[in-house]
Design a protein around this motif. Structure first.
Motif, PDB file in Angstrom:
ATOM      1  N   ALA A  77       0.836  -1.205   0.000  1.00  0.00           N
ATOM      2  CA  ALA A  77       0.000   0.000   0.000  1.00  0.00           C
ATOM      3  C   ALA A  77       0.873   1.259   0.000  1.00  0.00           C
ATOM      4  O   ALA A  77       0.599   2.223  -0.734  1.00  0.00           O
ATOM      5  CB  ALA A  77      -0.916   0.001   1.220  1.00  0.00           C
ATOM      6  N   THR A  78       1.939   1.247   0.800  1.00  0.00           N
ATOM      7  CA  THR A  78       2.843   2.395   0.849  1.00  0.00           C
ATOM      8  C   THR A  78       3.583   2.577  -0.478  1.00  0.00           C
ATOM      9  O   THR A  78       3.723   3.699  -0.981  1.00  0.00           O
ATOM     10  CB  THR A  78       3.865   2.231   1.991  1.00  0.00           C
ATOM     11  N   LEU A  79       4.044   1.469  -1.060  1.00  0.00           N
ATOM     12  CA  LEU A  79       4.729   1.539  -2.348  1.00  0.00           C
ATOM     13  C   LEU A  79       3.824   2.114  -3.432  1.00  0.00           C
ATOM     14  O   LEU A  79       4.268   2.915  -4.265  1.00  0.00           O
ATOM     15  CB  LEU A  79       5.211   0.147  -2.760  1.00  0.00           C
ATOM     16  N   ASN A  80       2.557   1.706  -3.418  1.00  0.00           N
ATOM     17  CA  ASN A  80       1.613   2.224  -4.404  1.00  0.00           C
ATOM     18  C   ASN A  80       1.544   3.747  -4.364  1.00  0.00           C
ATOM     19  O   ASN A  80       1.658   4.424  -5.400  1.00  0.00           O
ATOM     20  CB  ASN A  80       0.243   1.608  -4.140  1.00  0.00           C
ATOM     21  N   TRP A  81       1.395   4.319  -3.169  1.00  0.00           N
ATOM     22  CA  TRP A  81       1.283   5.776  -3.034  1.00  0.00           C
ATOM     23  C   TRP A  81       2.609   6.473  -3.329  1.00  0.00           C
ATOM     24  O   TRP A  81       2.647   7.491  -4.034  1.00  0.00           O
ATOM     25  CB  TRP A  81       0.813   6.149  -1.637  1.00  0.00           C
ATOM     26  N   MET A  82       3.706   5.932  -2.779  1.00  0.00           N
ATOM     27  CA  MET A  82       4.984   6.624  -2.906  1.00  0.00           C
ATOM     28  C   MET A  82       5.505   6.597  -4.350  1.00  0.00           C
ATOM     29  O   MET A  82       6.113   7.570  -4.817  1.00  0.00           O
ATOM     30  CB  MET A  82       6.024   6.002  -1.962  1.00  0.00           C
ATOM     31  N   LEU A  83       5.263   5.507  -5.073  1.00  0.00           N
ATOM     32  CA  LEU A  83       5.679   5.460  -6.477  1.00  0.00           C
ATOM     33  C   LEU A  83       4.847   6.423  -7.325  1.00  0.00           C
ATOM     34  O   LEU A  83       5.367   7.047  -8.260  1.00  0.00           O
ATOM     35  CB  LEU A  83       5.552   4.027  -7.007  1.00  0.00           C
ATOM     36  N   ASP A  84       3.571   6.549  -6.997  1.00  0.00           N
ATOM     37  CA  ASP A  84       2.729   7.517  -7.695  1.00  0.00           C
ATOM     38  C   ASP A  84       3.211   8.941  -7.420  1.00  0.00           C
ATOM     39  O   ASP A  84       3.252   9.788  -8.317  1.00  0.00           O
ATOM     40  CB  ASP A  84       1.278   7.332  -7.238  1.00  0.00           C
ATOM     41  N   ALA A  85       3.568   9.200  -6.153  1.00  0.00           N
ATOM     42  CA  ALA A  85       4.109  10.517  -5.806  1.00  0.00           C
ATOM     43  C   ALA A  85       5.442  10.766  -6.515  1.00  0.00           C
ATOM     44  O   ALA A  85       5.734  11.887  -6.957  1.00  0.00           O
ATOM     45  CB  ALA A  85       4.293  10.623  -4.291  1.00  0.00           C
ATOM     46  N   PRO A 129      10.859  17.309  -0.527  1.00  0.00           N
ATOM     47  CA  PRO A 129      10.024  16.197  -0.055  1.00  0.00           C
ATOM     48  C   PRO A 129       8.760  16.660   0.663  1.00  0.00           C
ATOM     49  O   PRO A 129       7.696  16.042   0.515  1.00  0.00           O
ATOM     50  CB  PRO A 129      10.950  15.411   0.881  1.00  0.00           C
ATOM     51  N   VAL A 130       8.855  17.740   1.436  1.00  0.00           N
ATOM     52  CA  VAL A 130       7.678  18.228   2.168  1.00  0.00           C
ATOM     53  C   VAL A 130       6.625  18.751   1.197  1.00  0.00           C
ATOM     54  O   VAL A 130       5.438  18.413   1.290  1.00  0.00           O
ATOM     55  CB  VAL A 130       8.077  19.322   3.181  1.00  0.00           C
ATOM     56  N   GLY A 131       7.056  19.582   0.241  1.00  0.00           N
ATOM     57  CA  GLY A 131       6.113  20.106  -0.738  1.00  0.00           C
ATOM     58  C   GLY A 131       5.463  19.008  -1.548  1.00  0.00           C
ATOM     59  O   GLY A 131       4.259  19.051  -1.838  1.00  0.00           O
ATOM     60  N   VAL A 161       2.903  16.985   0.815  1.00  0.00           N
ATOM     61  CA  VAL A 161       1.711  17.772   1.159  1.00  0.00           C
ATOM     62  C   VAL A 161       0.826  17.970  -0.071  1.00  0.00           C
ATOM     63  O   VAL A 161      -0.390  17.739  -0.018  1.00  0.00           O
ATOM     64  CB  VAL A 161       2.118  19.138   1.755  1.00  0.00           C
ATOM     65  N   ALA A 162       1.410  18.390  -1.186  1.00  0.00           N
ATOM     66  CA  ALA A 162       0.621  18.624  -2.397  1.00  0.00           C
ATOM     67  C   ALA A 162      -0.039  17.333  -2.869  1.00  0.00           C
ATOM     68  O   ALA A 162      -1.238  17.300  -3.176  1.00  0.00           O
ATOM     69  CB  ALA A 162       1.515  19.195  -3.496  1.00  0.00           C
ATOM     70  N   TYR A 163       0.732  16.267  -2.927  1.00  0.00           N
ATOM     71  CA  TYR A 163       0.209  14.981  -3.392  1.00  0.00           C
ATOM     72  C   TYR A 163      -0.873  14.455  -2.455  1.00  0.00           C
ATOM     73  O   TYR A 163      -1.931  13.999  -2.894  1.00  0.00           O
ATOM     74  CB  TYR A 163       1.354  13.972  -3.505  1.00  0.00           C
ATOM     75  N   GLY A 164      -0.600  14.531  -1.147  1.00  0.00           N
ATOM     76  CA  GLY A 164      -1.568  14.025  -0.170  1.00  0.00           C
ATOM     77  C   GLY A 164      -2.866  14.804  -0.168  1.00  0.00           C
ATOM     78  O   GLY A 164      -3.958  14.220  -0.160  1.00  0.00           O
ATOM     79  N   LEU A 165      -2.780  16.132  -0.186  1.00  0.00           N
ATOM     80  CA  LEU A 165      -3.990  16.956  -0.211  1.00  0.00           C
ATOM     81  C   LEU A 165      -4.850  16.649  -1.439  1.00  0.00           C
ATOM     82  O   LEU A 165      -6.068  16.479  -1.340  1.00  0.00           O
ATOM     83  CB  LEU A 165      -3.608  18.441  -0.210  1.00  0.00           C
ATOM     84  N   ALA A 225       2.600  27.301  -3.943  1.00  0.00           N
ATOM     85  CA  ALA A 225       2.871  27.732  -2.563  1.00  0.00           C
ATOM     86  C   ALA A 225       4.213  27.209  -2.065  1.00  0.00           C
ATOM     87  O   ALA A 225       4.817  27.793  -1.152  1.00  0.00           O
ATOM     88  CB  ALA A 225       1.752  27.243  -1.635  1.00  0.00           C
ATOM     89  N   PHE A 226       4.678  26.117  -2.655  1.00  0.00           N
ATOM     90  CA  PHE A 226       5.986  25.569  -2.288  1.00  0.00           C
ATOM     91  C   PHE A 226       7.052  25.951  -3.326  1.00  0.00           C
ATOM     92  O   PHE A 226       7.933  25.162  -3.657  1.00  0.00           O
ATOM     93  CB  PHE A 226       5.901  24.046  -2.142  1.00  0.00           C
ATOM     94  N   ASN A 227       6.941  27.169  -3.843  1.00  0.00           N
ATOM     95  CA  ASN A 227       7.979  27.798  -4.667  1.00  0.00           C
ATOM     96  C   ASN A 227       8.152  27.202  -6.057  1.00  0.00           C
ATOM     97  O   ASN A 227       9.212  27.350  -6.672  1.00  0.00           O
ATOM     98  CB  ASN A 227       9.334  27.776  -3.935  1.00  0.00           C
ATOM     99  N   THR A 228       7.119  26.564  -6.585  1.00  0.00           N
ATOM    100  CA  THR A 228       7.142  26.133  -7.980  1.00  0.00           C
ATOM    101  C   THR A 228       6.504  27.235  -8.818  1.00  0.00           C
ATOM    102  O   THR A 228       5.448  27.753  -8.447  1.00  0.00           O
ATOM    103  CB  THR A 228       6.348  24.822  -8.172  1.00  0.00           C
ATOM    104  N   THR A 229       7.113  27.602  -9.936  1.00  0.00           N
ATOM    105  CA  THR A 229       6.489  28.620 -10.780  1.00  0.00           C
ATOM    106  C   THR A 229       5.189  28.063 -11.363  1.00  0.00           C
ATOM    107  O   THR A 229       5.044  26.857 -11.565  1.00  0.00           O
ATOM    108  CB  THR A 229       7.428  29.029 -11.930  1.00  0.00           C
ATOM    109  N   ARG A 230       4.247  28.962 -11.648  1.00  0.00           N
ATOM    110  CA  ARG A 230       2.923  28.520 -12.092  1.00  0.00           C
ATOM    111  C   ARG A 230       2.991  27.723 -13.392  1.00  0.00           C
ATOM    112  O   ARG A 230       2.302  26.706 -13.549  1.00  0.00           O
ATOM    113  CB  ARG A 230       1.987  29.722 -12.255  1.00  0.00           C
ATOM    114  N   GLY A 231       3.823  28.159 -14.321  1.00  0.00           N
ATOM    115  CA  GLY A 231       3.922  27.443 -15.590  1.00  0.00           C
ATOM    116  C   GLY A 231       4.415  26.017 -15.413  1.00  0.00           C
ATOM    117  O   GLY A 231       3.866  25.061 -15.986  1.00  0.00           O
TER     118      GLY A 231
END
Length: 361
Positions: A238-246, A262-264, A267-271, A298-304
């Protein structure tokens, strides 16, 4: 009779899917033609011209590995040794495809997946229990991953109005699972009586189904507590399924020149995935993109980069599995090998006793 049954079933599915495909085609155009314009035409062209194709290849490979981990999790929780990995792959891909093309897709997908598993020869009560353990277990793992990410984000980046409702929903899910687990294990007979009484009031429903379901679920939960190897394998896949998708999402964003922390990422993937579980749109279409892009920004990625990275990831995780899964669905229905619930023979019954482990295929 089996052939007529299969033809009717396939016709019903086509009646559901066909009206949705036109809408999906329109949304596909909106996603990949109009949405990138938000970032600006010149900037989009610049980012596309500089894309690192190898990161996209890794993203696609990570998504395939994630799907295979999910199939293995399905096979493991069903605990039916005669169910081959190839058949389980076809069932899960079919379920995924249908959940991506019909309204309230996650709910429809669960029902279709259950029907296909029963047709493959798994007893009904075991099919329900296995899918329940898989679905709830995966949801719990996702919420635990999100909780860890939110705690790290609160410490490192401060609070955000978006965190509260999602974190509260995850907490409610975790508490609910804990309460239901305790009630099923300690008040099994009482739960059976209440469920039997409720089902007896419904037309065309056998009340004995409730008893078999609760008994099977209780046996599986006891097995999870007693068989540590089974528990570890379930949590691992179950963990591998989520983490590989992330990881696929991370690589998709990296392909356009930005390395997520890793934090960004968590959080983004989980939300996005917790919100996508709500049965409002097929596969969380629009919801996932609407949460991922601003959270990544919000985690410093440009919009594009956020827009193009998310669209690339959704191409691998949402759009490409649709035709593949629909192609897998037709032969499963046409096969019609098992229309009645099979009775396990002596060897199979012995292997499915609580505590028995399914061999790795």
């Amino acid at each position: 009779m089996a052939g007529e049954d299969s033809t009717r079933h396939w016709h019903q599915v086509r009646q559901i899917v066909r009206p949705t495909l036109g809408v999906l085609a329109l949304l596909l155009v909106i996603n990949y033609v109009l949405l990138p314009q938000i970032a600006g035409a010149r900037k989009t062209i610049h980012l596309l011209s500089g894309v690192n194709v190898w990161w996209l290849v890794v993203a696609a490979a990570a998504e395939i590995a994630s799907l295979l981990a999910y199939v293995r999790l399905s096979q493991l929780t069903l605990r039916w040794p005669s169910l081959r990995f190839r058949t389980m792959s076809q069932i899960d891909l079919s379920t995924l495809a249908l959940s991506h093309v019909v309204p309230a897709g996650s709910l429809v997908g669960v029902g279709v997946g259950y029907a296909l598993i029963v047709r493959a020869g798994v007893p009904r009560s075991q099919a329900v229990t296995g899918k329940t353990v898989q679905t709830v277990g995966s949801a719990v793992i996702l919420n635990v991953i999100l909780a860890v990410g939110l705690c790290a984000a609160l410490v490192l980046h401060g609070s955000d109005p978006l965190y509260g409702p999602i974190a509260a929903a995850g907490l409610v899910l975790l508490v609910s699972v804990a309460i239901i687990t305790v009630l099923v294990l300690r008040r099994q007979q009482r739960i059976i009586e209440l469920l039997t009484r409720l089902l007896s009031r419904l037309p065309h429903v056998d009340p004995a189904v409730g008893q078999r379901l609760v008994s099977s679920l209780a046996d599986t939960l006891r097995t999870l507590g007693r068989d540590r190897t089974f528990l570890r394998q379930t949590l691992l896949w179950a963990t591998l399924n989520w983490m590989l998708d992330a990881l696929s999402l991370w690589c998709s964003v990296r392909a356009f020149g930005h390395a997520l922390g890793p934090v960004g990422l968590v959080v983004a993937y989980g939300l996005a995935n917790v919100a996508a579980a709500l049965p409002f749109t097929p596969g969380g279409l629009g919801i996932v993109e609407g949460i991922l892009v601003p959270t990544l920004v919000a985690f410093n990625t440009t919009r594009g980069i956020a827009i193009l990275g998310v669209l690339a990831w959704r191409l691998f995780s949402f759009w490409i599995p649709i035709p593949i899964g629909l192609a897998c669905y037709a032969p499963l229905v046409a096969r019609g090998d098992h229309t009645e619930e099979p009775e396990p023979d002596g060897d199979e019954a012995e292997q499915t006793e609580p505590g028995a482990r399914e061999p790795r295929t």
